[in-house]
Design a protein around this motif. Structure first.
Motif: not given
Length: 146
Positions: A123-146
């Motif tokens: 459940q955790l793995a699925n939700e974290l994946h869903r959160q990351s996938d749903g985040l607009p690409a331009r915010f990936q670095q901002y939110v996740y440092g990626e």
């Protein structure tokens, strides 16, 4: 078309422009909404989180300002203090961070951490994946440092 440096917010900018905060808070509200059943299982009569998340559209449409949103974030943290279950507490804290995005974009960075405290296993793995996938690409670095 890829994300350009112009499109991505500066990770050092903790506040962000209002339009960026509105985009982030919508994404984060949807993520926190999926966590709500954990809280509701332990606090079925407490509507503070759902009321706070429900205010996101008003904020994004301009009919609710940053001040009232901050007060709603505080109500989420008050709900967290009223919980005895650690997972429900984490959900309430996550909602508080989500609502606080209205005043400071960097609060979005706390969502994944509270999700880890609220869920486990697949459940955790699925939700974290869903959160990351749903985040607009331009915010990936901002939110996740990626």
């Amino acid at each position: 078309m890829g994300v350009t440096l112009q499109d991505a917010p500066d990770p050092a900018d903790l506040t962000l422009a209002e339009q960026d905060r509105k985009e982030l808070i919508r994404w984060a509200r949807d993520c926190a909404g999926r966590l709500l059943p954990v809280f509701e299982a332990h606090q079925p009569d407490d509507d503070r989180l759902i009321n706070a998340l429900g205010a996101v559209d008003d904020f994004c449409e301009g009919s609710l300002g940053v001040g009232p949103m901050r007060k709603l974030a505080f109500t989420c943290h008050a709900a967290a203090r009223d919980c005895e279950d650690p997972a429900a507490t984490a959900v309430a804290r996550a909602c508080g961070q989500v609502i606080a995005i209205a005043h400071m974009g960097a609060h979005a960075r706390r969502l994944a951490g509270y999700t880890r405290k609220a869920l486990s296993g697949s459940q955790l793995a699925n939700e974290l994946h869903r959160q990351s996938d749903g985040l607009p690409a331009r915010f990936q670095q901002y939110v996740y440092g990626e």
